[in-house]
Design a protein around this motif. Structure first.
Motif, PDB file in Angstrom:
ATOM      1  N   GLY A   1      -1.275  21.666  39.730  1.00  0.00           N
ATOM      2  CA  GLY A   1      -1.785  21.028  38.514  1.00  0.00           C
ATOM      3  C   GLY A   1      -0.716  20.961  37.440  1.00  0.00           C
ATOM      4  O   GLY A   1      -0.593  21.838  36.611  1.00  0.00           O
ATOM      5  N   SER A   2       0.075  19.891  37.508  1.00  0.00           N
ATOM      6  CA  SER A   2       1.115  19.747  36.487  1.00  0.00           C
ATOM      7  C   SER A   2       0.479  19.265  35.192  1.00  0.00           C
ATOM      8  O   SER A   2      -0.677  18.861  35.163  1.00  0.00           O
ATOM      9  CB  SER A   2       2.156  18.748  36.962  1.00  0.00           C
ATOM     10  OG  SER A   2       1.561  17.462  37.017  1.00  0.00           O
ATOM     11  N   LEU A   3       1.284  19.254  34.141  1.00  0.00           N
ATOM     12  CA  LEU A   3       0.817  18.782  32.832  1.00  0.00           C
ATOM     13  C   LEU A   3       0.372  17.325  32.931  1.00  0.00           C
ATOM     14  O   LEU A   3      -0.639  16.917  32.375  1.00  0.00           O
ATOM     15  CB  LEU A   3       1.929  18.947  31.789  1.00  0.00           C
ATOM     16  CG  LEU A   3       1.590  18.439  30.388  1.00  0.00           C
ATOM     17  CD1 LEU A   3       0.440  19.224  29.784  1.00  0.00           C
ATOM     18  CD2 LEU A   3       2.805  18.530  29.469  1.00  0.00           C
ATOM     19  N   ARG A   4       1.143  16.545  33.706  1.00  0.00           N
ATOM     20  CA  ARG A   4       0.852  15.124  33.842  1.00  0.00           C
ATOM     21  C   ARG A   4      -0.527  14.916  34.472  1.00  0.00           C
ATOM     22  O   ARG A   4      -1.320  14.100  34.021  1.00  0.00           O
ATOM     23  CB  ARG A   4       1.932  14.449  34.685  1.00  0.00           C
ATOM     24  CG  ARG A   4       1.789  12.944  34.685  1.00  0.00           C
ATOM     25  CD  ARG A   4       3.011  12.230  35.266  1.00  0.00           C
ATOM     26  NE  ARG A   4       2.917  10.810  34.989  1.00  0.00           N
ATOM     27  CZ  ARG A   4       2.166   9.951  35.692  1.00  0.00           C
ATOM     28  NH1 ARG A   4       1.454  10.400  36.709  1.00  0.00           N
ATOM     29  NH2 ARG A   4       2.108   8.678  35.368  1.00  0.00           N
ATOM     30  N   THR A   5      -0.799  15.725  35.535  1.00  0.00           N
ATOM     31  CA  THR A   5      -2.096  15.623  36.212  1.00  0.00           C
ATOM     32  C   THR A   5      -3.229  15.945  35.241  1.00  0.00           C
ATOM     33  O   THR A   5      -4.254  15.260  35.214  1.00  0.00           O
ATOM     34  CB  THR A   5      -2.168  16.605  37.404  1.00  0.00           C
ATOM     35  OG1 THR A   5      -0.908  16.618  38.064  1.00  0.00           O
ATOM     36  CG2 THR A   5      -3.254  16.218  38.379  1.00  0.00           C
ATOM     37  N   LYS A   6      -3.002  17.006  34.459  1.00  0.00           N
ATOM     38  CA  LYS A   6      -4.041  17.427  33.497  1.00  0.00           C
ATOM     39  C   LYS A   6      -4.303  16.328  32.471  1.00  0.00           C
ATOM     40  O   LYS A   6      -5.450  16.050  32.121  1.00  0.00           O
ATOM     41  CB  LYS A   6      -3.614  18.718  32.780  1.00  0.00           C
ATOM     42  CG  LYS A   6      -3.637  19.958  33.656  1.00  0.00           C
ATOM     43  CD  LYS A   6      -3.748  21.235  32.809  1.00  0.00           C
ATOM     44  CE  LYS A   6      -3.913  22.477  33.656  1.00  0.00           C
ATOM     45  NZ  LYS A   6      -2.623  23.041  34.157  1.00  0.00           N
TER      46      LYS A   6
ATOM     47  N   HIS B   1      -6.182  13.467  34.063  1.00  0.00           N
ATOM     48  CA  HIS B   1      -7.573  13.892  34.258  1.00  0.00           C
ATOM     49  C   HIS B   1      -8.352  13.824  32.946  1.00  0.00           C
ATOM     50  O   HIS B   1      -9.493  13.356  32.901  1.00  0.00           O
ATOM     51  CB  HIS B   1      -7.586  15.311  34.832  1.00  0.00           C
ATOM     52  CG  HIS B   1      -8.951  15.866  35.021  1.00  0.00           C
ATOM     53  ND1 HIS B   1      -9.764  15.503  36.082  1.00  0.00           N
ATOM     54  CD2 HIS B   1      -9.683  16.729  34.275  1.00  0.00           C
ATOM     55  CE1 HIS B   1     -10.924  16.143  35.975  1.00  0.00           C
ATOM     56  NE2 HIS B   1     -10.907  16.896  34.894  1.00  0.00           N
TER      57      HIS B   1
ATOM     58  N   HIS C   1     -11.581  11.381  31.876  1.00  0.00           N
ATOM     59  CA  HIS C   1     -12.786  12.221  31.868  1.00  0.00           C
ATOM     60  C   HIS C   1     -13.972  11.445  31.288  1.00  0.00           C
ATOM     61  O   HIS C   1     -13.798  10.673  30.340  1.00  0.00           O
ATOM     62  CB  HIS C   1     -12.518  13.481  31.032  1.00  0.00           C
ATOM     63  CG  HIS C   1     -13.510  14.579  31.260  1.00  0.00           C
ATOM     64  ND1 HIS C   1     -14.734  14.605  30.636  1.00  0.00           N
ATOM     65  CD2 HIS C   1     -13.447  15.686  32.041  1.00  0.00           C
ATOM     66  CE1 HIS C   1     -15.395  15.693  31.023  1.00  0.00           C
ATOM     67  NE2 HIS C   1     -14.634  16.363  31.866  1.00  0.00           N
TER      68      HIS C   1
END
Lengths: 101, 141
Positions: free
Chosen positions: A1-6, A9, A13
């Motif tokens: 879970g990289s920063l980019r993925t977060k 997401h 949302h």
């Protein structure tokens, strides 16, 4: 879970920044800031009905935020602050009214 | 907790009474609302009711206060606030009509307060009235 993925997401949302579920509660922080800016106004200018309404709504919606699923901590926090500023203005007004009967 | 038991007991008595009298659930619509997921036993009802306090406070200020006591910051913020929460109340599930009506009303009240303040503010110093500036500059042409 990289920063980019977060971030991706978060962006997609169902209650994220593309939706009203994000912006409406977030804007309520502006209400807190406006309330804080108003703290310096003289007691005679404070609106008794408005500060009562803000104090009551802050307390009620803070509770509401803990009763919904999922619990909304952003909504809880913002309403605690709305309640505190409302209660502060209310007691300031009431004290002034007592002194200036 | 005790309330829940009382309500359950009352329901049982009522149903039994109606059955004994051979009647159907005629007054069901009121009790249906009372027991609904957005009815007066839930926070979905009382939260919006509390928010009507804003509207009543705003109306009171409109009718009894001088415009110089209006805070343009707070009024402006409340205009944006009610605009956002009108939409919020409409799209949430379940749709909250009481909250929606509350914010539509508050929007009207706050916009009017803004108008009252702006009218007073620019009556103090016509040099700074933006509408007057535009009119003035138009005349020179």
């Amino acid at each position: 879970g990289s920063l980019r993925t977060k971030l991706v997401h978060f962006w997609h949302h169902p209650a994220g920044p593309k939706t009203i579920h994000f912006w409406a509660p977030s804007w309520k922080w502006a209400l807190v800031l406006a309330g804080i800016a108003d703290l310096n106004r003289p007691a005679e200018d404070v609106s008794l009905p408005q500060s009562t309404a803000l104090a009551a709504t802050g307390v009620i919606w803070a509770r509401y935020a803990t009763q919904i699923i999922p619990v909304n901590y952003n909504l809880l926090a913002v309403n605690i602050f709305v309640g505190i500023t409302g209660i502060y203005q209310l007691q300031k007004k009431i004290r002034w009214m007592q002194q200036n009967k | 907790m005790l309330g829940r038991h009382i309500v359950r007991a009352m329901k049982t008595v009522r149903t039994a009474g109606l059955a004994a009298a051979g009647k159907k659930e005629g007054g069901a619509s009121l009790m249906t609302w009372v027991n609904s997921e957005t009815g007066p036993k839930t926070t979905h009802f009382w939260g919006p009711i509390a928010n009507w306090g804003f509207v009543i406070a705003g109306l009171n200020d409109t009718l009894t206060k001088e415009p110089d006591t209006i805070s343009p910051k707070m009024t402006g913020v409340l205009c944006m606030y009610s605009a956002l929460f009108m939409r919020f109340a409409w799209v949430i599930s379940p749709r909250n009509y009481i909250l929606f009506a509350c914010h539509v009303s508050n929007e009207c009240v706050q916009l009017n307060q803004m108008r009252r303040w702006a009218t007073w503010r620019y009556a103090q110093d016509p040099e700074e009235d933006p509408v007057l500036q535009i009119q003035e500059s138009g005349k020179d042409k």
